[in-house]
Motif scaffolding. Structure first.
Motif, PDB file in Angstrom:
ATOM      1  N   ALA A  55     -10.571   2.529  -6.954  1.00 56.48           N
ATOM      2  CA  ALA A  55     -11.556   2.147  -5.927  1.00 56.48           C
ATOM      3  C   ALA A  55     -10.897   1.217  -4.906  1.00 56.48           C
ATOM      4  CB  ALA A  55     -12.761   1.481  -6.579  1.00 56.48           C
ATOM      5  N   MET A  56     -10.073   0.298  -5.399  1.00 56.46           N
ATOM      6  CA  MET A  56      -9.387  -0.609  -4.464  1.00 56.46           C
ATOM      7  C   MET A  56      -8.414   0.176  -3.588  1.00 56.46           C
ATOM      8  SD  MET A  56      -8.908  -4.145  -6.584  1.00 56.46           S
ATOM      9  CE  MET A  56      -8.459  -5.043  -5.114  1.00 56.46           C
ATOM     10  N   ALA A  57      -7.698   1.119  -4.195  1.00 56.26           N
ATOM     11  CA  ALA A  57      -6.741   1.933  -3.431  1.00 56.26           C
ATOM     12  C   ALA A  57      -7.459   2.727  -2.339  1.00 56.26           C
ATOM     13  CB  ALA A  57      -5.999   2.869  -4.368  1.00 56.26           C
ATOM     14  N   LEU A  58      -8.646   3.205  -2.653  1.00 58.47           N
ATOM     15  CA  LEU A  58      -9.422   3.959  -1.662  1.00 58.47           C
ATOM     16  C   LEU A  58      -9.728   3.070  -0.460  1.00 58.47           C
ATOM     17  CD1 LEU A  58     -10.989   6.608  -0.984  1.00 58.47           C
ATOM     18  CD2 LEU A  58     -12.988   5.579  -2.072  1.00 58.47           C
ATOM     19  N   TYR A  59     -10.062   1.831  -0.744  1.00 58.82           N
ATOM     20  CA  TYR A  59     -10.332   0.892   0.351  1.00 58.82           C
ATOM     21  C   TYR A  59      -9.090   0.743   1.240  1.00 58.82           C
ATOM     22  CZ  TYR A  59     -11.733  -3.301   2.868  1.00 58.82           C
ATOM     23  OH  TYR A  59     -12.050  -4.198   3.870  1.00 58.82           O
ATOM     24  N   PHE A  60      -7.922   0.552   0.612  1.00 57.91           N
ATOM     25  CA  PHE A  60      -6.689   0.367   1.407  1.00 57.91           C
ATOM     26  C   PHE A  60      -6.407   1.620   2.251  1.00 57.91           C
ATOM     27  CE2 PHE A  60      -5.533  -2.196  -2.570  1.00 57.91           C
ATOM     28  CZ  PHE A  60      -6.065  -3.367  -2.048  1.00 57.91           C
ATOM     29  N   LEU A  61      -6.603   2.785   1.641  1.00 58.09           N
ATOM     30  CA  LEU A  61      -6.376   4.041   2.378  1.00 58.09           C
ATOM     31  C   LEU A  61      -7.322   4.151   3.565  1.00 58.09           C
ATOM     32  CD1 LEU A  61      -5.910   6.716  -0.462  1.00 58.09           C
ATOM     33  CD2 LEU A  61      -4.246   6.151   1.321  1.00 58.09           C
TER      34      LEU A  61
ATOM     35  N   ALA B 125      -6.744  -7.920   2.438  1.00 64.10           N
ATOM     36  CA  ALA B 125      -7.895  -7.020   2.288  1.00 64.10           C
ATOM     37  C   ALA B 125      -8.659  -7.288   0.992  1.00 64.10           C
ATOM     38  CB  ALA B 125      -7.410  -5.566   2.320  1.00 64.10           C
ATOM     39  N   CYS B 126      -7.956  -7.824   0.005  1.00 63.61           N
ATOM     40  CA  CYS B 126      -8.599  -8.034  -1.302  1.00 63.61           C
ATOM     41  C   CYS B 126      -9.879  -8.876  -1.212  1.00 63.61           C
ATOM     42  CB  CYS B 126      -7.620  -8.694  -2.273  1.00 63.61           C
ATOM     43  SG  CYS B 126      -6.572  -7.469  -3.069  1.00 63.61           S
TER      44      CYS B 126
ATOM     45  N   VAL C  85      -4.977   9.378  -3.700  1.00 63.93           N
ATOM     46  CA  VAL C  85      -5.496   8.115  -4.251  1.00 63.93           C
ATOM     47  C   VAL C  85      -4.670   7.716  -5.487  1.00 63.93           C
ATOM     48  CG1 VAL C  85      -7.491   6.971  -5.324  1.00 63.93           C
ATOM     49  CG2 VAL C  85      -7.830   8.412  -3.317  1.00 63.93           C
ATOM     50  N   SER C  86      -4.290   8.679  -6.313  1.00 66.47           N
ATOM     51  CA  SER C  86      -3.492   8.362  -7.516  1.00 66.47           C
ATOM     52  C   SER C  86      -2.213   7.620  -7.145  1.00 66.47           C
ATOM     53  CB  SER C  86      -3.094   9.633  -8.276  1.00 66.47           C
ATOM     54  OG  SER C  86      -4.223  10.317  -8.737  1.00 66.47           O
ATOM     55  N   MET C  87      -1.490   8.146  -6.156  1.00 66.89           N
ATOM     56  CA  MET C  87      -0.211   7.512  -5.783  1.00 66.89           C
ATOM     57  C   MET C  87      -0.448   6.144  -5.154  1.00 66.89           C
ATOM     58  SD  MET C  87       2.288   9.163  -6.958  1.00 66.89           S
ATOM     59  CE  MET C  87       3.489   7.987  -6.390  1.00 66.89           C
ATOM     60  N   MET C  88      -1.482   6.061  -4.310  1.00 66.38           N
ATOM     61  CA  MET C  88      -1.793   4.780  -3.661  1.00 66.38           C
ATOM     62  C   MET C  88      -2.190   3.737  -4.723  1.00 66.38           C
ATOM     63  SD  MET C  88      -1.852   3.285  -0.814  1.00 66.38           S
ATOM     64  CE  MET C  88      -2.637   2.099   0.257  1.00 66.38           C
TER      65      MET C  88
END
Ligand code: DC
Length: 221
Positions: free
Chosen positions: A38-44, A59-60, A92-95
């Motif tokens: 979920a956090m990675a999705l935000y960064f993307l 961003a955190c 998303v997995s890689m991020m």
């Protein structure tokens, strides 16, 4: 409260097995990977690069991750939005692997994970549950399988969903993700000293589930 920690590399079947064990024992299943996803999705979504530690750290503060359960299924909320259906892509997995190496990201989720285990009997899966999140877990399992077997399962899963995918690419992604998760500085993936190693390469789902349930029950005697 009781707890079981399941760690291991990508695609070893942790979530499938943990869900079944949870059902048999009446525990709550906590998928910690989903929180990092979920956090990675935000960064993307915000165009923040996985290599930009400063951008990720800043961003955190704007991110709130929480969990809900719908008919016993974990739902992960990103700033109140249910993002369960959006976090399983290869991108998303890689991020997620790229950004979960940062301390600031891990610290954000650690307390949430520990709080959950204080309130309920949980089986929690991830990469650092036995080594960091729940060092006092009643049972720790390190679940693994060969990379080709893990890639085969992932390929099948994606095909069943109707996603076009390339087997070689999936295997490469899995190997790259393991490499990164095992070699990062903060909470790398490794087998806890007191974890039981289960190699599921040649085991059926039911067999692995029963093994873990039995291991747990034996420890309660
Ligand atoms: O279990 P998963 O494939 O959903 O995890 C996605 C990524 O999240 C994984 O490559 C590493 C990271 N992760 C982590 O660092 N610590 C955890 N406890 C769970 C996942």
């Amino acid at each position: 409260m009781h707890s079981i920690a399941i760690d291991g590399p990508a695609g070893a079947g942790k979530s499938t097995i943990a869900k079944r064990v949870a059902k048999e024992l009446g525990f709550i299943y906590v998928d910690t990977g989903a929180m990092y996803r979920a956090m990675a999705l935000y960064f993307l979504r915000h165009g923040i690069s996985g290599e930009d530690e400063e951008g990720v750290s800043e961003a955190c503060d704007a991110i709130a991750v929480s969990l809900e359960y719908e008919n016993g299924e974990q739902q992960v909320l990103l700033n109140g939005e249910n993002v369960n259906a959006l976090i399983r892509t290869e991108e998303v997995s890689m991020m997620t692997s790229d950004t979960s190496k940062y301390r600031v990201v891990r610290e954000k989720l650690l307390s949430l994970q520990r709080e959950l285990a204080k309130k309920k009997d949980v089986i929690m899966d991830g990469r650092d549950i036995g080594t960091c999140v729940l060092p006092e877990a009643d049972l720790k399992v390190y679940l693994t399988a060969s990379s080709s077997e893990r890639a085969r399962r992932r390929y099948k899963e994606l095909q069943e969903k109707g996603t076009v995918c390339d087997f070689e690419k999936i295997e490469q992604d899995i190997i790259a993700r393991d490499e990164q998760d095992m070699n990062r500085e903060v909470s790398p993936l490794r087998q806890a000293e007191d974890a039981v190693l289960v190699d599921a390469s040649d085991m059926a789902i039911e067999e692995v589930t029963e093994k873990i349930v039995t291991l747990y029950q034996d420890r309660q005697l």
